[in-house]
Write an enzyme that holds these catalytic residues in place. Structure first.
Site, short mmCIF file in Angstrom:
data_model
loop_
_atom_site.label_atom_id
_atom_site.label_comp_id
_atom_site.label_asym_id
_atom_site.label_seq_id
_atom_site.Cartn_x
_atom_site.Cartn_y
_atom_site.Cartn_z
N LYS A 121 34.28 33.74 32.41
CA LYS A 121 34.50 34.67 33.84
C LYS A 121 32.98 33.79 34.54
O LYS A 121 32.91 33.21 35.78
CB LYS A 121 34.57 35.66 33.52
CG LYS A 121 36.07 36.24 33.24
CD LYS A 121 35.87 38.21 33.31
CE LYS A 121 35.41 38.71 32.45
NZ LYS A 121 35.51 39.15 31.30
N THR A 122 32.24 34.15 33.94
CA THR A 122 30.60 34.08 34.26
C THR A 122 30.82 32.72 34.67
O THR A 122 30.21 32.23 35.96
CB THR A 122 29.50 34.68 33.73
OG1 THR A 122 29.50 36.15 33.10
CG2 THR A 122 28.40 33.98 34.75
N GLU A 165 33.71 37.95 39.83
CA GLU A 165 34.06 37.97 39.16
C GLU A 165 34.65 39.13 38.35
O GLU A 165 34.14 40.08 38.84
CB GLU A 165 32.66 37.70 37.59
CG GLU A 165 32.94 37.06 36.48
CD GLU A 165 31.96 37.40 35.54
OE1 GLU A 165 31.82 38.33 34.64
OE2 GLU A 165 30.53 36.95 35.60
#
Length: 464
Positions: A121-122, A165
């Site tokens: 995600k990051t 995110e």
């Protein structure tokens, strides 16, 4: 454009304001003109950055830190009910707002992209934030890590796009209503909150169900959990689905990933045409993250060729295969990987980037519950290294579980043929690594806890 500030967030108090998710929201609110305050367990560069934006940051937790005129107290799922500032909020009848609700309110009125998945995600959120900024679209963004370029995890932009995110660990991502949702993968994790894969699928389906009418789901075509989610979504939802990956039927098909040292060259087939661009971090999984970012930006209407070039300007996120330095011919790299899939992906990426080097790993398991459920797989992943040192479990928000220690990982690693050693004293690691490493080796510090602090110490020992 400058969205307003909800009344409840005009004078917010953040408990744990230095955390990756909490600090991002606090920064955006401060930039929008809110009077932000909060507390954290220790001093940090994040605390200093918040103060530079005008926020009041207290160190330590005490009832007196909470101002009587606070309009809300913002918490994450990690804050315990007996926190003195939370207790004081109840006494003063100050509303308590979950971090996800605060983030959702910041996204209101903007074209949002929410990035979800058990891992990646990051990186994907960061690639989008960097690329859209490079294209002068001036997005707002909230990320779970600091970008190497801008050096921050969040900012308020004047454009109409918000990239966030989306955290599935506590189901808080179900609060968002994005125009584009990205799902990178769906795997069993966060065992304290999910008892089965069915619960995880249901949670992701709820997240996808919040996509605004006419919006898009961008989802991996190769990862089994994501494929199953896609099947369920197509049966039960009218959301537009765009798949990406190496599968022949993918809408955005990854044709080729070519390693170029610590970078990759990626070629995709999009709308029947080949498009090649550079990803400035190594490894196939990071290349796939870049393709997910590309597909999401195109879904939002950004021209594919421009976006692909802009993704090439992304230089990384702290703790995502971040080069910490080199000493005595040894490179020290830091990885946030703590789930077996992430661990294997980063280890394979390092193998691909430097096939002639030895790979030495310092691994710190994260959470007792994760180790209990996935310790065997973690040990098997460590077999990809030439040698590993395994630290004690970093507890984070959890209390110990009987019988759950790093030995679960070490035993599994040895059974898989790995050269692995237990180290119970973290302070002994830098000297131990310096004694093991030879010129040309790569050292990877790996885990979501404070193992990241060891990189500079290892470099100091190598230099001495």
């Amino acid at each position: 454009m400058a969205p307003g500030i909800p009344a409840a967030l005009e004078r917010p108090h953040f408990i744990g304001i230095g955390g990756a998710g909490m600090s991002g929201i606090a920064k955006i609110l401060a930039q929008r003109g809110a009077k932000v305050a909060g507390s954290d367990a220790r001093e940090s560069a994040t605390a200093d950055a918040l103060r530079a934006l005008g926020a009041t940051v207290h160190i330590g937790h005490a009832a007196g830190h909470l101002a009587d005129d606070a309009t809300s107290v913002v918490v994450s799922s990690a804050i315990r009910a007996d926190n003195p500032e939370l207790v004081r909020a109840a006494e003063l009848d100050i509303p308590v707002v979950h971090r996800s609700d605060a983030l959702a309110s910041l996204m209101d009125g903007l074209r949002s992209i929410a990035v979800a998945g058990t891992h990646g995600k990051t990186t994907t959120t960061s690639m989008l934030a960097v690329a859209l900024s490079e294209l002068a679209l001036d997005p707002s963004y909230a990320i779970g890590g600091d970008l190497e370029g801008p050096g921050t995890n969040a900012t308020h932009g004047d454009g109409d796009i918000f990239v966030a995110e989306a955290d599935e660990s506590d189901r808080s991502f179900q609060k968002y209503a994005p125009e584009v949702a990205i799902v990178l993968n769906v795997e069993l994790d966060h065992h304290a909150n999910y008892a089965s894969m069915d619960e995880i699928y249901e949670s992701f389906e709820t997240f996808v169900g919040k996509v605004v009418p006419g919006g898009t789901l961008v989802v991996a075509a190769d990862q089994p959990g994501a494929v199953e989610l896609t099947r369920r979504v197509r049966e039960r939802s009218s959301v537009r689905v765009v798949t990406y990956g190496e599968s022949e039927g993918a809408d955005v098909r990854v044709h080729k990933v070519t390693p170029r040292g610590l970078t990759s060259e990626v070629t995709v087939v999009l709308n029947g045409k080949f498009l090649t661009f550079t990803v400035s971090v190594p490894g196939r999984h990071y290349a796939h993250n870049a393709v997910a970012a590309l597909a999401a930006g195109v879904a939002l209407g950004v021209p594919a060729h421009n976006l692909a070039s802009a993704i090439g300007t992304y230089t990384g996120v702290k703790r995502r295969l971040q080069l910490k330095g080199e000493a005595a011919g040894v490179q020290v790299i830091d990885s946030y990987a703590h789930h077996p899939t992430e661990m294997a992906a980063d280890l394979e990426a390092m193998r691909g980037a430097a096939s002639e080097s030895r790979l030495l790993v310092v691994f710190q398991p994260h959470l007792f519950s994760r180790t209990q459920e996935l310790g065997t797989e973690m040990g098997q992943a460590l077999a990809l290294a030439d040698a590993s040192l395994v630290l004690d479990i970093y507890p984070a928000r959890e209390d110990p579980l009987p019988g759950v220690t790093s030995a679960l990982i070490i035993d599994a690693a040895k059974a898989a043929g790995a050269d692995v050693t237990a180290v119970h004293d973290k302070a002994a690691v830098p000297a131990a690594v310096a004694g093991m490493a030879k010129p040309g080796d790569l050292v990877l510090t790996m885990g979501a806890g404070d193992v990241t602090d060891l990189g500079p110490q290892i470099l100091d020992h190598l230099s001495s």
